[in-house]
Design a protein around this motif. Structure first.
Motif, PDB file in Angstrom:
ATOM      1  N   ARG A 187       0.874  -1.263  -0.089  1.00  0.00           N
ATOM      2  CA  ARG A 187      -0.050   0.008   0.050  1.00  0.00           C
ATOM      3  C   ARG A 187       0.909   1.274  -0.001  1.00  0.00           C
ATOM      4  O   ARG A 187       2.079   1.265   0.379  1.00  0.00           O
ATOM      5  CB  ARG A 187      -0.918  -0.132   1.352  1.00  0.00           C
ATOM      6  N   SER A 188       0.161   2.486  -0.388  1.00  0.00           N
ATOM      7  CA  SER A 188       0.713   3.866  -0.234  1.00  0.00           C
ATOM      8  C   SER A 188       0.728   4.152   1.199  1.00  0.00           C
ATOM      9  O   SER A 188      -0.408   3.543   1.880  1.00  0.00           O
ATOM     10  CB  SER A 188       0.168   4.542  -1.338  1.00  0.00           C
ATOM     11  N   SER A 189       1.459   5.189   1.500  1.00  0.00           N
ATOM     12  CA  SER A 189       1.356   5.602   3.089  1.00  0.00           C
ATOM     13  C   SER A 189       0.104   6.492   3.128  1.00  0.00           C
ATOM     14  O   SER A 189      -0.687   6.670   3.867  1.00  0.00           O
ATOM     15  CB  SER A 189       2.412   6.623   3.454  1.00  0.00           C
ATOM     16  N   ASP A 190      -0.620   6.921   1.673  1.00  0.00           N
ATOM     17  CA  ASP A 190      -1.800   7.675   1.856  1.00  0.00           C
ATOM     18  C   ASP A 190      -3.027   6.781   2.221  1.00  0.00           C
ATOM     19  O   ASP A 190      -3.957   7.033   3.056  1.00  0.00           O
ATOM     20  CB  ASP A 190      -2.217   8.395   0.516  1.00  0.00           C
ATOM     21  N   ALA A 191      -2.818   5.461   1.662  1.00  0.00           N
ATOM     22  CA  ALA A 191      -3.843   4.579   1.862  1.00  0.00           C
ATOM     23  C   ALA A 191      -3.723   4.152   3.239  1.00  0.00           C
ATOM     24  O   ALA A 191      -4.996   3.988   4.060  1.00  0.00           O
ATOM     25  CB  ALA A 191      -3.848   3.357   0.673  1.00  0.00           C
ATOM     26  N   MET A 192      -2.757   4.082   3.859  1.00  0.00           N
ATOM     27  CA  MET A 192      -2.360   3.478   5.427  1.00  0.00           C
ATOM     28  C   MET A 192      -2.973   4.549   6.244  1.00  0.00           C
ATOM     29  O   MET A 192      -3.508   4.390   7.115  1.00  0.00           O
ATOM     30  CB  MET A 192      -0.965   3.237   5.513  1.00  0.00           C
ATOM     31  N   ILE A 193      -2.752   5.859   5.922  1.00  0.00           N
ATOM     32  CA  ILE A 193      -3.475   6.917   6.820  1.00  0.00           C
ATOM     33  C   ILE A 193      -4.964   6.958   6.860  1.00  0.00           C
ATOM     34  O   ILE A 193      -5.481   7.310   7.639  1.00  0.00           O
ATOM     35  CB  ILE A 193      -2.681   8.250   6.609  1.00  0.00           C
ATOM     36  N   ALA A 194      -5.407   6.764   5.634  1.00  0.00           N
ATOM     37  CA  ALA A 194      -6.895   6.682   5.229  1.00  0.00           C
ATOM     38  C   ALA A 194      -7.509   5.648   6.202  1.00  0.00           C
ATOM     39  O   ALA A 194      -8.582   5.830   6.684  1.00  0.00           O
ATOM     40  CB  ALA A 194      -7.075   6.369   4.052  1.00  0.00           C
ATOM     41  N   GLU A 195      -6.717   4.527   6.173  1.00  0.00           N
ATOM     42  CA  GLU A 195      -7.308   3.267   7.163  1.00  0.00           C
ATOM     43  C   GLU A 195      -7.338   3.644   8.480  1.00  0.00           C
ATOM     44  O   GLU A 195      -8.149   3.544   9.095  1.00  0.00           O
ATOM     45  CB  GLU A 195      -6.436   2.215   6.746  1.00  0.00           C
ATOM     46  N   LEU A 196      -6.303   4.393   8.862  1.00  0.00           N
ATOM     47  CA  LEU A 196      -6.093   4.871  10.253  1.00  0.00           C
ATOM     48  C   LEU A 196      -7.256   5.689  10.844  1.00  0.00           C
ATOM     49  O   LEU A 196      -7.841   5.742  11.890  1.00  0.00           O
ATOM     50  CB  LEU A 196      -4.615   5.216  10.677  1.00  0.00           C
ATOM     51  N   LYS A 197      -7.608   6.539   9.770  1.00  0.00           N
ATOM     52  CA  LYS A 197      -8.659   7.603  10.171  1.00  0.00           C
ATOM     53  C   LYS A 197     -10.096   7.112  10.208  1.00  0.00           C
ATOM     54  O   LYS A 197     -10.840   7.486  11.171  1.00  0.00           O
ATOM     55  CB  LYS A 197      -8.662   8.843   8.997  1.00  0.00           C
ATOM     56  N   GLU A 198     -10.105   6.074   9.342  1.00  0.00           N
ATOM     57  CA  GLU A 198     -11.196   5.282   9.497  1.00  0.00           C
ATOM     58  C   GLU A 198     -11.522   4.445  10.901  1.00  0.00           C
ATOM     59  O   GLU A 198     -12.647   4.361  11.656  1.00  0.00           O
ATOM     60  CB  GLU A 198     -11.410   4.152   8.316  1.00  0.00           C
ATOM     61  N   MET A 199     -10.494   3.912  11.564  1.00  0.00           N
ATOM     62  CA  MET A 199     -10.090   3.324  12.450  1.00  0.00           C
ATOM     63  C   MET A 199     -10.791   4.028  13.870  1.00  0.00           C
ATOM     64  O   MET A 199     -11.084   3.803  14.627  1.00  0.00           O
ATOM     65  CB  MET A 199      -9.033   2.613  12.654  1.00  0.00           C
ATOM     66  N   THR A 200     -10.301   5.533  13.613  1.00  0.00           N
ATOM     67  CA  THR A 200     -10.566   6.365  14.878  1.00  0.00           C
ATOM     68  C   THR A 200     -11.966   6.847  14.892  1.00  0.00           C
ATOM     69  O   THR A 200     -12.349   7.446  15.893  1.00  0.00           O
ATOM     70  CB  THR A 200      -9.686   7.701  14.832  1.00  0.00           C
ATOM     71  N   ALA A 201     -12.678   6.540  13.842  1.00  0.00           N
ATOM     72  CA  ALA A 201     -14.134   7.041  13.872  1.00  0.00           C
ATOM     73  C   ALA A 201     -14.928   5.692  14.568  1.00  0.00           C
ATOM     74  O   ALA A 201     -16.244   6.064  14.356  1.00  0.00           O
ATOM     75  CB  ALA A 201     -14.684   6.992  12.228  1.00  0.00           C
ATOM     76  N   LYS A 202     -14.409   4.842  15.005  1.00  0.00           N
ATOM     77  CA  LYS A 202     -15.170   3.561  15.556  1.00  0.00           C
ATOM     78  C   LYS A 202     -14.649   3.357  16.840  1.00  0.00           C
ATOM     79  O   LYS A 202     -13.383   3.602  17.294  1.00  0.00           O
ATOM     80  CB  LYS A 202     -14.917   2.497  14.876  1.00  0.00           C
ATOM     81  N   PRO A 203     -15.532   2.841  17.889  1.00  0.00           N
ATOM     82  CA  PRO A 203     -14.921   2.552  19.290  1.00  0.00           C
ATOM     83  C   PRO A 203     -13.685   1.183  19.016  1.00  0.00           C
ATOM     84  O   PRO A 203     -13.714   0.751  18.161  1.00  0.00           O
ATOM     85  CB  PRO A 203     -16.208   1.957  19.680  1.00  0.00           C
ATOM     86  N   GLY A 204     -12.819   1.500  20.063  1.00  0.00           N
ATOM     87  CA  GLY A 204     -11.804   0.729  19.685  1.00  0.00           C
ATOM     88  C   GLY A 204     -11.353  -0.026  21.334  1.00  0.00           C
ATOM     89  O   GLY A 204     -12.369  -0.036  22.038  1.00  0.00           O
TER      90      GLY A 204
ATOM     91  N   VAL B 269     -19.277  21.913  21.140  1.00  0.00           N
ATOM     92  CA  VAL B 269     -18.242  20.649  20.817  1.00  0.00           C
ATOM     93  C   VAL B 269     -17.179  21.109  19.829  1.00  0.00           C
ATOM     94  O   VAL B 269     -17.467  21.545  18.767  1.00  0.00           O
ATOM     95  CB  VAL B 269     -18.909  19.406  20.571  1.00  0.00           C
ATOM     96  N   ILE B 270     -15.699  21.075  20.210  1.00  0.00           N
ATOM     97  CA  ILE B 270     -14.857  20.929  19.609  1.00  0.00           C
ATOM     98  C   ILE B 270     -14.362  19.940  18.962  1.00  0.00           C
ATOM     99  O   ILE B 270     -14.113  18.890  19.805  1.00  0.00           O
ATOM    100  CB  ILE B 270     -13.532  21.845  20.158  1.00  0.00           C
ATOM    101  N   GLU B 271     -14.060  20.046  17.590  1.00  0.00           N
ATOM    102  CA  GLU B 271     -13.704  18.321  16.838  1.00  0.00           C
ATOM    103  C   GLU B 271     -12.548  18.654  16.177  1.00  0.00           C
ATOM    104  O   GLU B 271     -12.301  19.729  15.551  1.00  0.00           O
ATOM    105  CB  GLU B 271     -14.632  17.986  15.934  1.00  0.00           C
ATOM    106  N   ALA B 272     -11.595  17.701  16.215  1.00  0.00           N
ATOM    107  CA  ALA B 272     -10.292  17.856  15.489  1.00  0.00           C
ATOM    108  C   ALA B 272      -9.862  16.596  15.071  1.00  0.00           C
ATOM    109  O   ALA B 272      -9.911  15.539  15.744  1.00  0.00           O
ATOM    110  CB  ALA B 272      -9.383  18.525  16.281  1.00  0.00           C
ATOM    111  N   ASP B 273      -9.203  16.356  13.852  1.00  0.00           N
ATOM    112  CA  ASP B 273      -8.535  15.223  13.385  1.00  0.00           C
ATOM    113  C   ASP B 273      -7.155  15.410  13.110  1.00  0.00           C
ATOM    114  O   ASP B 273      -6.921  16.395  12.418  1.00  0.00           O
ATOM    115  CB  ASP B 273      -9.152  14.656  11.981  1.00  0.00           C
ATOM    116  N   TYR B 274      -6.379  14.763  13.509  1.00  0.00           N
ATOM    117  CA  TYR B 274      -5.029  14.606  13.333  1.00  0.00           C
ATOM    118  C   TYR B 274      -4.097  13.500  12.788  1.00  0.00           C
ATOM    119  O   TYR B 274      -4.754  12.429  12.933  1.00  0.00           O
ATOM    120  CB  TYR B 274      -4.180  14.833  14.747  1.00  0.00           C
ATOM    121  N   ASP B 275      -3.205  13.644  12.224  1.00  0.00           N
ATOM    122  CA  ASP B 275      -2.279  12.668  11.599  1.00  0.00           C
ATOM    123  C   ASP B 275      -0.904  12.928  11.535  1.00  0.00           C
ATOM    124  O   ASP B 275      -0.567  14.122  11.425  1.00  0.00           O
ATOM    125  CB  ASP B 275      -2.887  12.087  10.074  1.00  0.00           C
ATOM    126  N   PHE B 276      -0.375  11.861  11.845  1.00  0.00           N
ATOM    127  CA  PHE B 276       1.263  12.035  11.998  1.00  0.00           C
ATOM    128  C   PHE B 276       2.158  10.940  11.030  1.00  0.00           C
ATOM    129  O   PHE B 276       1.506   9.920  11.020  1.00  0.00           O
ATOM    130  CB  PHE B 276       1.826  11.836  13.252  1.00  0.00           C
TER     131      PHE B 276
END
Length: 728
Positions: free
Chosen positions: A295-312, A331-338
């Motif tokens: 995979r590309s790193s873009d695809a991998m970060i997209a997967e991670l973002k999807e994972m944060t939208a669900k309970p873990g 409510v303040i909302e923010a999404d971060y990626d590293f």
């Protein structure tokens, strides 16, 4: 010289019981518990030898450092502790690395011999002081016996033992006699008011050799007439395997001795480095990438973002956060990626092994000796006691050399076995990783995604804080999992957030684990590198919504954490927070606790004509407990700031179809002199036990700079590096 050390452990992991025994005893108690004789060195031999302190007849005091020094000053720090309690002259002190022996040299916070987590001083402060004090007691007892005077009448200062009668001697002159004395079980330690070296700034012991380029300082320098050098061609995709290879052209390079396949690639063995590198480039290899990461790193970060939208996996749950968010006034909302980050050490990985078929000797900058030792024994199929590790200085690590799988040692051991199977005569072999090998070889700081939702009441007070994080776990699936993961939770991923001292009424934190063949590893300050960024930029956003000064807001939220309050007040006072910034400059602040230490940083930035950001000045305050060497503390904070700043400005490791794109410092650009700000470091006076300093300066520079950018432009940077936003 006779070393009074017990036999090493068998090839098994030290148990929790071992850890408790080592951490509970004094040095004297430790020696006795391990059934060491008081000394088997005769006076005629003239040496005083104990596990941490050797005194030679030439009056040299050798301190045995059980911790690797990879540039952070640990060896000098441990020597300072011994020298102070021993009352040695600093000029007579040398430092050598201890042998691999977890029975004697275990990091009592780990249970194995190893360095990491900024634990060296925290782990060894009392142990090395006790070693110095025990040695002094034995020297004084020897002098008293030889001179026929009471021990209480003898004084020791600057390496000279004296009596009022006029008798005096050096340590070296008394060493042999001192070796015959009983080891005190509870040596008397100095009080802080009696310290000569502790708390003072002294030149580090390694500076001279590193400055003049002394031979054999680093593994890369290691040379022997019979030494062979190898490079390994590894799959460009993580998880790829050799399908077939042709070494015809590679074998024609002068100096090449052999080309052998090993489990993780194809090794070229030569009589020096350049032929090994040149021949490797001529190998024709067909790779089997059927199980590799593609995979590309873009695809991998997209997967991670999807994972944060669900309970873990639940990390922290104080109450019904979702209900509180539903009832919040705002409510303040923010999404971060590293991104993935490489360690970028100045000395890439390298390791030397000599295996004669029955015993093995290694030379390397070994960060976790017990793992390296066990892996070598296991791969070579020989007993633990048949392996010897020589720890050398390391040209940086930042976590890179602390692998759970000890893959460089495993690789060189597999090569030695292949050489043996090919009928080659036993010879030492050094595997050299080039910069490109290390940069593309994985073991990165994990890529991560974070989703934040914060509820506020009408007055701007936090009512609930919800934090979801997703990344590949550094711990899961490794030998560290049983010890460091409990209930399926990896706290290395969430440290600095789940344990925050901010007084949120309700907080929930969930984590999710990405599965990928890309290997990950702790990177300088581990989880704090991203959680501190998230927490501290969110605190500024919350303060702004509340209409309050970000420092005043923080002080109210951490009022029950006095040490954090103190560093925040000190840093902001020294930075002139309550005075206007110079024209064209903007300030941002961050405060954080990591590795037991408290740090606050104020970043002052400006903008160039092209709109890029320039960090002009950083004012830092640090409370790391009792300061051993203030100059080294400042150096570590300065270095941590520079290291962290380089990462947030432009560093990232990206993949395209599974292949790493950044291969050297031209595409993974380190911080430049022109990037470095003016730095002031202020150290809080403290009598607390020493805590970490190698890492705590790193996490705060990112959020401090981001908060300064937000103060200037009302723009919140939630995706790093800053180059993505056109600010670099």
């Amino acid at each position: 010289m006779l070393h009074l050390l017990p036999k090493p452990l068998e090839a098994a992991k030290p148990t929790r019981r071992t850890f408790l025994k080592l951490s509970a005893g004094t040095v004297g108690g430790l020696i006795l518990a391990l059934n060491l004789p008081r000394s088997s060195v005769s006076a005629a031999e003239g040496d005083f030898i104990q596990p941490f302190v050797h005194i030679r007849p030439d009056n040299t005091v050798v301190v045995l450092s059980k911790h690797l020094d990879k540039g952070q000053g640990t060896a000098s720090g441990l020597s300072t502790l011994v020298a102070d309690e021993l009352d040695a002259a600093w000029e007579q002190v040398l430092v050598e690395f201890a042998p691999s022996n977890p029975q004697v040299y275990a990091n009592t916070l780990f249970g194995v011999q190893g360095t990491g987590g900024s634990t060296a001083m925290a782990n060894s402060f009392m142990q090395y002081r006790q070693a110095g004090a025990a040695a002094k007691t034995m020297i004084v007892a020897a002098a008293a016996r030889a001179w026929g005077v009471p021990a209480g009448e003898i004084t020791v200062s600057n390496g000279i033992v004296s009596h009022s009668s006029g008798k005096s001697a050096t340590f070296g002159e008394l060493a042999g006699l001192a070796a015959l004395e009983d080891v005190p079980a509870e040596p008397v330690l100095k009080t802080p008011g009696q310290w000569v070296y502790i708390g003072k700034s002294f030149p580090r012991l390694d500076v001279k050799n590193k400055t003049v380029g002394a031979p054999k300082t680093y593994t890369m320098d290691f040379q022997r007439d019979d030494l062979l050098v190898a490079t390994v061609a590894r799959s460009p995709r993580f998880g790829g395997k050799v399908k077939s290879f042709n070494a015809t052209e590679a074998g024609k390079v002068p100096g090449v001795v052999n080309v052998l396949q090993i489990p993780n690639g194809v090794a070229v063995i030569a009589r020096s480095t350049w032929p090994a590198i040149k021949a490797r480039g001529l190998l024709e290899i067909e790779w089997d990438d059927s199980e590799a990461e593609s995979r590309s790193s873009d695809a991998m970060i997209a997967e991670l973002k999807e994972m944060t939208a669900k309970p873990g996996v639940k990390v922290r749950a104080d109450g019904d956060v979702d209900a509180a968010l539903a009832d919040a006034a705002k409510v303040i909302e923010a999404d971060y990626d590293f991104p993935f980050l490489a360690h970028g050490t100045m000395e890439p990985l390298d390791v030397v092994l000599h295996f004669d078929g029955e015993a093995a000797e290694l030379w390397l900058g070994s960060q976790i000796q017990t793992i390296d030792h066990n892996v070598a024994a296991a791969v070579l199929g020989i007993p633990f006691e048949k392996v010897k590790i020589n720890t050398l200085w390391a040209g940086g690590s930042f976590g890179r050399r602390a692998q759970a799988d000890s893959h460089p040692v495993a690789e060189v051991a597999m090569l030695a076995k292949a050489m043996q199977a090919a009928g080659m005569a036993p010879a030492p072999v050094k595997i050299v990783w080039t910069r490109e090998d290390d940069m593309t070889g994985g073991y990165y700081r994990p890529m991560s995604a974070h989703k934040i939702r914060v509820g506020l009441d009408e007055a701007g007070n936090v009512t609930a804080f919800k934090y979801n994080i997703a990344a590949k776990s550094i711990i899961k699936g490794t030998p560290f999992e049983p010890m460091l993961m409990h209930g399926g939770v990896d706290h290395n991923m969430t440290e600095g957030a789940h344990d925050t001292s901010y007084a949120f009424p309700l907080m929930r934190m969930d984590q999710a684990f990405q599965e990928t063949k890309v290997p990950v590893l702790w990177w300088r300050s581990v989880g704090h590198t991203h959680t501190a960024y998230v927490m501290e930029t969110m605190m500024d956003r919350i303060a702004r919504e509340a209409g309050k000064d970000p420092v005043a807001y923080r002080l109210d939220m951490i009022k029950d954490d006095p040490r954090k309050v103190a560093v925040l007040k000190l840093a902001t006072e020294k930075a002139g927070w309550n005075t206007p910034a110079p024209e064209g400059r903007y300030r941002g602040v961050a405060v954080h606790k990591s590795f037991g230490s408290y740090v606050a940083e104020v970043a002052e930035i400006s903008f160039r004509d092209d709109g890029t950001v320039k960090v002009e000045k950083v004012t830092a305050a640090v409370d790391c407990g009792t300061p051993i060497n203030p100059d080294n503390i400042r150096a570590q904070v300065e270095g941590g700031i520079g290291y962290g700043l380089g990462a947030i400005l432009r560093n990232q490791v990206t993949l395209e179809e599974g292949v790493v794109q950044e291969t050297n410092f031209d595409t993974y650009e380190p911080i430049r002199m022109s990037d470095m700000p003016e730095i002031e470091v202020h150290i809080v006076a403290s009598n607390e036990a020493p805590t970490g300093i190698g890492e705590p300066g790193t996490p705060l520079i990112g959020p401090a700079v981001a908060n300064a950018i937000a103060a200037a432009k009302d723009t919140w940077i939630t995706s790093l590096p800053l180059a993505r936003a056109g600010l670099v």
